[in-house]
Design an enzyme around this catalytic site. Structure first.
Site, PDB file in Angstrom:
ATOM      1  N   THR A   1       0.666  -1.280  -0.135  1.00 14.44           N
ATOM      2  CA  THR A   1      -0.049  -0.096   0.006  1.00 14.44           C
ATOM      3  C   THR A   1       0.943   1.317   0.220  1.00 14.44           C
ATOM      4  O   THR A   1       0.602   2.437  -0.835  1.00 14.44           O
ATOM      5  CB  THR A   1      -0.777   0.127   1.176  1.00 14.44           C
ATOM      6  OG1 THR A   1      -1.968  -1.165   0.921  1.00 14.44           O
ATOM      7  CG2 THR A   1      -1.738   1.192   1.490  1.00 14.44           C
TER       8      THR A   1
ATOM      9  N   LYS B   1      -6.791   5.206   5.211  1.00 12.65           N
ATOM     10  CA  LYS B   1      -5.642   4.769   5.882  1.00 12.65           C
ATOM     11  C   LYS B   1      -4.492   6.238   6.002  1.00 12.65           C
ATOM     12  O   LYS B   1      -4.517   6.787   4.894  1.00 12.65           O
ATOM     13  CB  LYS B   1      -4.738   3.902   5.067  1.00 12.65           C
ATOM     14  CG  LYS B   1      -5.579   2.216   5.109  1.00 12.65           C
ATOM     15  CD  LYS B   1      -4.782   1.476   4.252  1.00 12.65           C
ATOM     16  CE  LYS B   1      -5.542   0.117   4.049  1.00 12.65           C
ATOM     17  NZ  LYS B   1      -4.598  -0.824   3.133  1.00 12.65           N
ATOM     18  N   ASP B   2      -3.738   6.045   7.072  1.00 15.58           N
ATOM     19  CA  ASP B   2      -2.946   7.476   7.156  1.00 15.58           C
ATOM     20  C   ASP B   2      -1.990   7.368   6.148  1.00 15.58           C
ATOM     21  O   ASP B   2      -1.593   8.509   5.230  1.00 15.58           O
ATOM     22  CB  ASP B   2      -2.419   7.447   8.627  1.00 15.58           C
ATOM     23  CG  ASP B   2      -1.684   6.122   8.678  1.00 15.58           C
ATOM     24  OD1 ASP B   2      -1.110   5.399   8.192  1.00 15.58           O
ATOM     25  OD2 ASP B   2      -1.163   5.914  10.081  1.00 15.58           O
ATOM     26  N   ARG B   3      -1.315   6.256   5.393  1.00 15.57           N
ATOM     27  CA  ARG B   3      -0.198   6.143   4.789  1.00 15.57           C
ATOM     28  C   ARG B   3      -0.821   6.637   3.285  1.00 15.57           C
ATOM     29  O   ARG B   3      -0.316   7.120   2.470  1.00 15.57           O
ATOM     30  CB  ARG B   3       0.256   4.763   4.455  1.00 15.57           C
ATOM     31  CG  ARG B   3      -0.247   3.515   4.447  1.00 15.57           C
ATOM     32  CD  ARG B   3       0.378   2.227   4.598  1.00 15.57           C
ATOM     33  NE  ARG B   3      -0.271   1.106   4.595  1.00 15.57           N
ATOM     34  CZ  ARG B   3      -0.811   0.425   5.570  1.00 15.57           C
ATOM     35  NH1 ARG B   3      -1.099   1.159   6.786  1.00 15.57           N
ATOM     36  NH2 ARG B   3      -1.622  -0.544   5.236  1.00 15.57           N
TER      37      ARG B   3
ATOM     38  N   ASP C   1      -9.474  -3.005   0.043  1.00 16.02           N
ATOM     39  CA  ASP C   1      -8.461  -3.810   0.393  1.00 16.02           C
ATOM     40  C   ASP C   1      -8.766  -4.551   1.711  1.00 16.02           C
ATOM     41  O   ASP C   1      -8.329  -5.764   1.923  1.00 16.02           O
ATOM     42  CB  ASP C   1      -7.135  -2.664   0.977  1.00 16.02           C
ATOM     43  CG  ASP C   1      -5.974  -3.419   1.277  1.00 16.02           C
ATOM     44  OD1 ASP C   1      -5.479  -4.144   0.184  1.00 16.02           O
ATOM     45  OD2 ASP C   1      -5.556  -3.209   2.326  1.00 16.02           O
TER      46      ASP C   1
ATOM     47  N   HIS D   1      -1.552  -9.411  -1.032  1.00 13.44           N
ATOM     48  CA  HIS D   1      -0.715  -9.057  -2.198  1.00 13.44           C
ATOM     49  C   HIS D   1       0.488  -8.864  -1.745  1.00 13.44           C
ATOM     50  O   HIS D   1       0.925  -8.913  -0.699  1.00 13.44           O
ATOM     51  CB  HIS D   1      -1.476  -7.628  -2.840  1.00 13.44           C
ATOM     52  CG  HIS D   1      -1.660  -6.514  -1.680  1.00 13.44           C
ATOM     53  ND1 HIS D   1      -0.665  -5.595  -1.114  1.00 13.44           N
ATOM     54  CD2 HIS D   1      -2.738  -6.374  -0.746  1.00 13.44           C
ATOM     55  CE1 HIS D   1      -1.218  -4.614  -0.301  1.00 13.44           C
ATOM     56  NE2 HIS D   1      -2.455  -5.407   0.223  1.00 13.44           N
TER      57      HIS D   1
END
Ligand code: ZN
Length: 552
Positions: free
Chosen positions: A83, A165-167, A293, A483
């Site tokens: 990710t 998500k933070d990322r 995801d 993945h």
């Protein structure tokens, strides 16, 4: 065929046809003025395979985007298809080798941290933090994003990033974001020290109200019914979920269409509140939709759960775009994914793929570390890695000779496994040029090179064989599929561009997610020096015009 038979078969059909003959329409001129708002949507784990499978069923937002400039074979070209690296390519024009985001987490043996592990979107120099208790930051992203470049060119440009998500929020937003929000588990939060705005407080209260009550099952459209079949995995099953949820079950909320709806609600409110796209300059909002995801990891990609999610995603994106239309905003959309994915081995084996398997427990870093300790007669941790495949680091707390031996022995163990396709040392990758040529025919070494950053990559890199899922023995509630591999099911993602009035076209040849930044930059006349990016501008003009002309 004789004439009489031909007449009997075809003429009645021709007579039945009441549609006027199609007349070729001239390709309209592409919109000339720059769009006022750039909308970039990343659907986490939205593989090219999911796009192909569900495209026929889209009726709303994804249908609209499928009728713009369609690149069904986009590539996250690198080997470590996770990710954080994936999101780092989408709006920087660069592969992980240059973004510096080689994985979701990597090891830095020189830190004083006990676990030596560094999360991609944190600042580990802040005292008292660790891999699980981190402060979100873009410091590891080594290159500017689209938003950073737009702000440098015109400080009035607004840059907004929201995601599950933070990322995802940080890697697409960059270093100079006006507003960035991600889901914390109970609400949307921002960088340390950034207070919740009244708008975000309101959205969080609404999300909390939704989360606090039970959720009924979703109804199942006819096209999803064949997916509704229980697949045993260990002591539980997946494949028949309809997203019923108990009140306050945040984990179930996250792995359901409700999660994307919450992120798109926040995006909609921010567009309205900040009047994005309503000023003289072009603004940008990036939106990371993470539910696909979580659903892929929790239930696999071919069950009822993913079928329901694809329909809900289509509708949710449709509502968002309809809202932008209603505001009269002139916008361009780019939609892609941070990586692909594939189904759990248990269902793959049912579906004509007997070779699908789970990784051998003997390949985990812990197991290999134990073997090495015995071989070298050293009783301390020798290797640092977080999975059977990926980057491996050899401790620096032993002699140079012991290190060389540990490296050699570890690589021998991995190379001997039939589940491993290649093992590269950092020296081998460092000696390679950056990959070039068609991304769909790169060698494994080229893919690994695109993920290789000399400051952060491991001492050696292990790549698994295709169809080997690096989850050993899933327990109920844990991930069943994943993945991260260098194989095309994890690398191939759709790349869709849409703007009102554009003439549609489809280009099935391979392009890359690093092409998105140069393509969007050309749309707004933003100069990006060629040598600063790995990608190239994609000409979105279906006719003889060239939307990249100003960028060449
Ligand atoms: Zn992802």
């Amino acid at each position: 065929m004789n004439i009489r038979l031909f007449a009997r078969l075809v003429l009645p059909l021709a007579l039945l046809g009441s549609n006027p003959p199609a007349v070729a329409q001239p390709v309209p001129d592409a919109p000339k003025a720059p769009p006022r708002l750039i909308v970039v949507i990343s659907v986490d784990q939205f593989s090219a395979d999911l796009f192909a499978e569900y495209r026929q069923h889209f009726t709303a937002g994804l249908k609209r985007l499928s009728e713009g400039a369609v690149f069904p074979s986009g590539y996250q070209s690198h080997a470590a298809t996770e990710t954080c690296p994936g999101h780092s390519t989408i709006l920087t024009g660069n592969r992980p080798a240059r973004t510096g985001i080689i994985a979701n987490s990597y090891f830095n043996l020189d830190t004083t941290r006990a676990d030596k592990q560094v999360y991609c979107a944190e600042d580990e120099s802040i005292p008292g933090t660790d891999r699980d208790h981190y402060i979100v930051s873009p410091v590891h992203l080594l290159v500017p994003t689209m938003g950073d470049r737009m702000k440098a060119a015109n400080p009035a440009a607004r840059v907004v990033s929201v995601a599950g998500k933070d990322r995802a929020a940080v890697m697409m937003g960059g270093h100079h974001i006006d507003q960035v929000w991600w889901w914390s588990g109970t609400g949307f939060v921002s960088f340390s020290g950034v207070a919740e705005t009244p708008l975000v407080a309101k959205v969080n209260a609404e999300a909390a109200a939704i989360l606090s009550v039970d959720r009924a099952t979703m109804s199942v459209p006819a096209y999803c019914m064949p997916h509704d079949r229980a697949i045993p995995v260990g002591g539980f099953t997946v494949g028949t979920g309809r997203f019923a949820r108990k009140a306050s079950d945040g984990r179930a909320f996250r792995a359901s269409p409700e999660f994307d709806a919450a992120v798109l609600t926040l995006a909609t409110r921010l567009v309205d509140d900040m009047k994005l796209g309503g000023s003289g300059q072009t603004d940008i909002i990036s939106i990371g939709l993470s539910a696909t995801d979580y659903i892929g990891h929790s239930y696999g990609t071919e069950g009822l759960e993913m079928c329901l999610q694809m329909g809900a995603l289509d509708r949710a994106i449709g509502l968002f775009l309809d809202h932008l239309d209603a505001q009269g905003i002139d916008y361009i959309v780019a939609l892609t994914a941070d990586h692909g994915g594939h189904d759990l081995p248990e269902r793959n084996r049912d579906h004509a793929f007997p070779a699908a398997q789970r990784v051998d427990a003997a390949l985990t870093p812990k197991a290999v570390d134990a073997v090495l300790r015995a071989q070298l007669k050293i009783d301390r941790r020798l290797i640092y890695a977080d999975s059977a495949f990926g980057d491996f680091y050899i401790t620096k707390d032993i002699t140079k000779k012991q290190r060389a031996k540990a490296l050699k022995q570890a690589m021998t163990i991995y190379r001997a496994s039939p589940q491993v396709s290649a093992v590269f040392t950092r020296d081998e990758l460092a000696a390679q040029p950056a990959p070039s040529g068609s991304v769909d025919s790169w060698s494994l070494a080229q893919k690994a090179r695109a993920s290789f950053n000399p400051e952060r990559s491991g001492d050696f890199i292990v790549l698994g064989q295709p169809w080997v899922t690096p989850i050993i023995d899933p327990k109920a509630g844990a991930y069943v599929a994943t993945h991260g591999s260098p194989w095309n099911y994890d690398r191939r993602v759709p790349i869709l561009f849409w703007r009102k009035g554009m003439a549609p076209f489809e280009q099935p040849l391979a392009v890359e997610t690093v092409d998105i930044l140069p393509t969007l930059a050309a749309q707004i006349g933003l100069g990006v020096p060629r040598e600063e990016v790995d990608g190239r501008c994609l000409d979105l003009d279906a006719g003889s015009g060239d939307s990249c002309a100003g960028a060449r």
